[in-house]
Design a protein around this motif. Structure first.
Motif, PDB file in Angstrom:
ATOM      1  N   LYS A  67       0.775  -1.386  -0.036  1.00 22.39           N
ATOM      2  CA  LYS A  67       0.104  -0.228  -0.087  1.00 22.39           C
ATOM      3  C   LYS A  67       0.870   1.046   0.005  1.00 22.39           C
ATOM      4  N   THR A  68       2.011   1.095   0.882  1.00 20.68           N
ATOM      5  CA  THR A  68       2.927   2.330   0.695  1.00 20.68           C
ATOM      6  C   THR A  68       3.516   2.681  -0.777  1.00 20.68           C
ATOM      7  N   VAL A  69       3.915   1.454  -1.488  1.00 21.29           N
ATOM      8  CA  VAL A  69       4.346   1.557  -2.599  1.00 21.29           C
ATOM      9  C   VAL A  69       3.289   2.332  -3.508  1.00 21.29           C
ATOM     10  N   ASN A  70       2.131   1.804  -3.563  1.00 19.94           N
ATOM     11  CA  ASN A  70       0.918   2.117  -4.270  1.00 19.94           C
ATOM     12  C   ASN A  70       0.752   3.660  -4.090  1.00 19.94           C
ATOM     13  N   PHE A  71       0.829   4.205  -2.851  1.00 19.28           N
ATOM     14  CA  PHE A  71       0.622   5.591  -2.562  1.00 19.28           C
ATOM     15  C   PHE A  71       1.769   6.498  -2.976  1.00 19.28           C
ATOM     16  N   LEU A  72       3.068   5.938  -3.117  1.00 16.64           N
ATOM     17  CA  LEU A  72       3.985   6.706  -3.590  1.00 16.64           C
ATOM     18  C   LEU A  72       3.819   6.678  -5.120  1.00 16.64           C
ATOM     19  N   ARG A  73       3.390   5.838  -5.692  1.00 19.88           N
ATOM     20  CA  ARG A  73       3.146   5.764  -7.465  1.00 19.88           C
ATOM     21  C   ARG A  73       2.061   6.876  -7.629  1.00 19.88           C
ATOM     22  N   LEU A  94       1.235  17.336  10.411  1.00 14.56           N
ATOM     23  CA  LEU A  94       0.387  15.928  10.609  1.00 14.56           C
ATOM     24  C   LEU A  94      -0.346  15.672   9.214  1.00 14.56           C
ATOM     25  N   VAL A  95      -0.500  17.010   8.504  1.00 16.83           N
ATOM     26  CA  VAL A  95      -1.094  17.177   7.327  1.00 16.83           C
ATOM     27  C   VAL A  95      -0.609  16.000   6.235  1.00 16.83           C
ATOM     28  N   PRO A  96       0.557  15.671   6.223  1.00 14.22           N
ATOM     29  CA  PRO A  96       1.074  14.652   5.101  1.00 14.22           C
ATOM     30  C   PRO A  96       0.544  13.453   5.648  1.00 14.22           C
ATOM     31  N   GLY A  97       0.291  13.146   6.766  1.00 15.21           N
ATOM     32  CA  GLY A  97      -0.370  11.888   7.314  1.00 15.21           C
ATOM     33  C   GLY A  97      -1.452  11.679   6.997  1.00 15.21           C
ATOM     34  N   TYR A  98      -2.309  12.843   7.293  1.00 13.37           N
ATOM     35  CA  TYR A  98      -3.808  13.082   6.904  1.00 13.37           C
ATOM     36  C   TYR A  98      -4.066  12.570   5.356  1.00 13.37           C
ATOM     37  N   VAL A  99      -3.003  13.130   4.503  1.00 10.26           N
ATOM     38  CA  VAL A  99      -3.056  12.690   3.067  1.00 10.26           C
ATOM     39  C   VAL A  99      -3.138  11.393   2.778  1.00 10.26           C
ATOM     40  N   PHE A 100      -2.213  10.579   3.591  1.00 10.35           N
ATOM     41  CA  PHE A 100      -2.094   9.179   3.467  1.00 10.35           C
ATOM     42  C   PHE A 100      -3.325   8.203   4.069  1.00 10.35           C
ATOM     43  N   THR A 101      -3.690   8.569   4.894  1.00 13.84           N
ATOM     44  CA  THR A 101      -4.787   8.217   5.717  1.00 13.84           C
ATOM     45  C   THR A 101      -6.145   8.407   4.659  1.00 13.84           C
ATOM     46  N   ALA A 102      -6.257   9.623   4.077  1.00 12.72           N
ATOM     47  CA  ALA A 102      -7.384   9.658   3.087  1.00 12.72           C
ATOM     48  C   ALA A 102      -7.325   8.890   2.004  1.00 12.72           C
ATOM     49  N   TRP A 103      -5.985   8.819   1.448  1.00 14.08           N
ATOM     50  CA  TRP A 103      -5.835   7.749   0.177  1.00 14.08           C
ATOM     51  C   TRP A 103      -6.145   6.409   0.667  1.00 14.08           C
ATOM     52  N   SER A 104      -5.696   5.962   1.506  1.00 16.24           N
ATOM     53  CA  SER A 104      -5.786   4.773   2.169  1.00 16.24           C
ATOM     54  C   SER A 104      -7.152   4.410   2.382  1.00 16.24           C
ATOM     55  N   PHE A 105      -8.033   5.229   3.027  1.00  4.66           N
ATOM     56  CA  PHE A 105      -9.271   5.243   3.257  1.00  4.66           C
ATOM     57  C   PHE A 105     -10.171   4.849   1.762  1.00  4.66           C
ATOM     58  N   THR A 106      -9.957   5.804   0.815  1.00  2.66           N
ATOM     59  CA  THR A 106     -10.698   5.383  -0.397  1.00  2.66           C
ATOM     60  C   THR A 106     -10.079   4.275  -1.229  1.00  2.66           C
ATOM     61  N   ASP A 107      -8.812   3.836  -0.867  1.00  2.49           N
ATOM     62  CA  ASP A 107      -8.326   2.667  -1.532  1.00  2.49           C
ATOM     63  C   ASP A 107      -8.982   1.601  -1.195  1.00  2.49           C
ATOM     64  N   THR A 108      -9.256   1.394   0.274  1.00  2.00           N
ATOM     65  CA  THR A 108      -9.955   0.066   0.770  1.00  2.00           C
ATOM     66  C   THR A 108     -11.602   0.246   0.562  1.00  2.00           C
ATOM     67  N   LEU A 109     -11.926   1.090   0.122  1.00  2.00           N
ATOM     68  CA  LEU A 109     -13.354   1.505  -0.297  1.00  2.00           C
ATOM     69  C   LEU A 109     -13.267   1.235  -2.095  1.00  2.00           C
ATOM     70  N   LYS A 110     -12.486   0.979  -2.580  1.00  2.00           N
ATOM     71  CA  LYS A 110     -12.661   1.053  -4.419  1.00  2.00           C
ATOM     72  C   LYS A 110     -13.484   0.057  -4.655  1.00  2.00           C
ATOM     73  N   SER A 111     -13.909  -1.134  -4.091  1.00  2.00           N
ATOM     74  CA  SER A 111     -14.740  -1.965  -4.547  1.00  2.00           C
ATOM     75  C   SER A 111     -16.141  -1.330  -4.483  1.00  2.00           C
ATOM     76  N   LYS A 112     -16.481  -0.447  -3.742  1.00  2.00           N
ATOM     77  CA  LYS A 112     -17.785   0.012  -3.812  1.00  2.00           C
ATOM     78  C   LYS A 112     -18.020   1.112  -5.113  1.00  2.00           C
ATOM     79  N   SER A 113     -19.021   1.304  -5.417  1.00  2.00           N
ATOM     80  CA  SER A 113     -19.330   2.062  -6.475  1.00  2.00           C
ATOM     81  C   SER A 113     -19.066   3.572  -5.980  1.00  2.00           C
ATOM     82  N   VAL A 114     -18.894   4.522  -6.972  1.00  8.02           N
ATOM     83  CA  VAL A 114     -18.572   5.981  -7.130  1.00  8.02           C
ATOM     84  C   VAL A 114     -19.388   6.818  -6.258  1.00  8.02           C
ATOM     85  N   PHE A 115     -20.719   6.265  -6.392  1.00  4.72           N
ATOM     86  CA  PHE A 115     -21.836   7.020  -6.023  1.00  4.72           C
ATOM     87  C   PHE A 115     -22.129   6.563  -4.508  1.00  4.72           C
ATOM     88  N   TRP A 116     -21.927   5.358  -3.826  1.00  2.00           N
ATOM     89  CA  TRP A 116     -21.974   4.918  -2.826  1.00  2.00           C
ATOM     90  C   TRP A 116     -20.811   5.601  -1.916  1.00  2.00           C
TER      91      TRP A 116
END
Length: 473
Positions: free
Chosen positions: A311-317, A373-395
């Protein structure tokens, strides 16, 4: 196989209830008198037990759902058992109501996991049962099983309403939503979320039909992650919501929820606000960093699902591919921290709660810490949306809107406010592997053990009172 899973889950439920009863007995022996908010909740419930329904403690800010359910359960049992005297609606008996809700939460969570992930053939019985057991042991929720707070019942009725929504029983879902609102007014947001999931499904069907039609015409659809894709999505949302035909479909599908929300709006107008009773400590504001606190909270408690080397590698990409977007997101987060950070007086003064120490040891170390702490928040936001990518964009859109509505207006950093959005998030990500679930259960068990140990054994006194003080969430 299904019968075997039923036997296993029954054994897990029995063990869960037995362990909870043992802990309940020990905690109640150590803390016999009402503690913290119980000094308001327990006397109010006892008034209801005595039939004094017109009396109300103005310090209580929630509706009387907990007290009504307690009386509805206890009174018939007392009559059948022939009990009289102080045992009726005693502190221990009232607290036991939440033990029943906790067991109910285990069952509701299990059914929700089965319903949400029934199409995933990889999921085994052990993973479904482990997932339900881990989530029902979620530390912030599980701790309040042993005190007379609204959290266990609020979670039970809200998740029950969500489960009925998933099954398409929208009238039952709306009725259960009313029960949830009676425990905590902000649960009306999750009633709206149930309606939002129905709307998201309708939108997704319409979007897919439109994309298939364009595909047949030979035109390519832009990627949703691009500017063109986001523009197209925004145009689709506007056109969908302005279409009388679509609006009619939405209203006919969600009218039970609309009725509940409109009823709540009438209540707010008549009451002069959401809060009943004392409003001095419950003033609304636009505390946008609450979203960042929730995302950080979520990353910590879902660490085995939300964080890994890959996940860290994917975030850096992702950073390399979207540098401008990332910089804009970081700038926005810095602005929100700068202009919209609010600190409640209780957060700075009440050293019985863990958020007090989080704030003191981290955020108050230096005035630049919230910005660092803001850069950490950016990562948490990305991780949050990444784990929910199986749900539709509208959900995802509906969930994020409801998440913001549930957290941003809160001035007080209170981990209990994160229980429902966290559980809904965790229920909707793909069911993790058995190994990760065991790690999650181990983490939750360890945190529960530490918090209960601290509550029971690390007591202290304030200088101006002889009352025993205890650490808690």
């Amino acid at each position: 196989m299904e019968r075997f899973e039923g036997y296993v889950f029954s054994a897990v439920c029995s063990t869960y209830f037995l362990v909870s009863c043992i802990l309940f007995s020990h905690i109640t022996r150590e803390q016999r008198e009402p503690y913290m908010d119980e000094i308001f909740h327990i006397p109010q419930a006892q008034r209801y037990c005595q039939g004094r329904f017109s009396e109300w403690d103005p310090m209580i800010t929630t509706l009387p759902g907990l007290y009504l359910v307690s009386v509805g359960i206890i009174k018939p049992l007392v009559w059948l058992a022939g009990w009289t005297g102080k045992v009726v609606c005693s502190t221990g008996m009232l607290r036991f109501i939440n033990l029943l809700f906790s067991s109910g939460n285990l069952y509701i969570i299990y059914l929700t996991v089965c319903k949400l992930h029934h199409k995933d053939k990889v999921n085994s019985a052990s993973r479904r049962v482990l997932s339900a057991l881990a989530l029902s042991s979620f530390p912030v929720l599980y701790f309040f099983t042993f005190l007379y707070y609204t959290d266990a019942g609020s979670t039970f009725f809200t998740l029950f309403a969500y489960l009925m929504c998933l099954y398409g029983s929208h009238k039952a879902s709306a009725l259960l939503g009313v029960c949830a609102v009676m425990f905590r007014q902000t649960n009306v947001i999750w009633v709206a979320f149930c309606a939002g999931t129905v709307i998201a499904q309708k939108m997704d069907e319409s979007w897919r039909a439109e994309q298939m039609k364009k595909k047949d015409d030979g035109s390519s659809a832009p990627h949703l992650g691009s500017v063109a894709g986001m523009t197209k999505l925004a145009r689709f949302l506007v056109e969908y919501l302005l279409s009388p035909q679509h609006v009619k479909v939405v209203v006919s599908s969600t009218w039970p929820y609309i009725t509940v929300v409109l009823g709540f709006v009438v209540f707010v107008l008549l009451n002069g606000g959401i809060v009943v009773g004392d409003r001095s400590s419950h003033e609304g504001c636009l505390n946008f960093p609450q979203l960042f606190y929730f995302l950080s909270f979520t990353l910590v408690f879902s660490i085995f699902h939300s964080f890994s080397y890959q996940k860290t590698v994917n975030f850096l990409r992702w950073l390399r591919k979207n540098p401008v977007f990332c910089l804009c997101l970081t700038a926005l987060a810095l602005f929100l921290v700068w202009r919209f950070s609010f600190v409640h007086k209780y957060l700075l003064a009440d050293n019985r709660h863990y958020p007090f120490y989080v704030w003191k040891k981290i955020f108050q170390k230096h005035r630049l810490v919230p910005y660092l702490l803001v850069p950490g928040y950016v990562f948490t936001a990305w991780s949050f949306t990444d784990t929910l990518k199986s749900k539709s964009v509208f959900w995802n859109l509906m969930f994020c809107v409801c998440l913001a509505a549930a957290t941003v207006p809160q001035k007080l950093l209170e981990f209990r406010y994160f229980i429902l959005p966290y559980l809904i998030y965790r229920l909707n990500i793909p069911v993790p592997s058995a190994g990760r679930l065991l790690l999650e259960l181990g983490l939750y068990t360890a945190v529960n053990a530490v918090t209960i140990y601290l509550f029971l054994n690390k007591t202290f006194h304030w200088p101006d009172t002889s009352d025993v003080q205890r650490f808690m969430w």
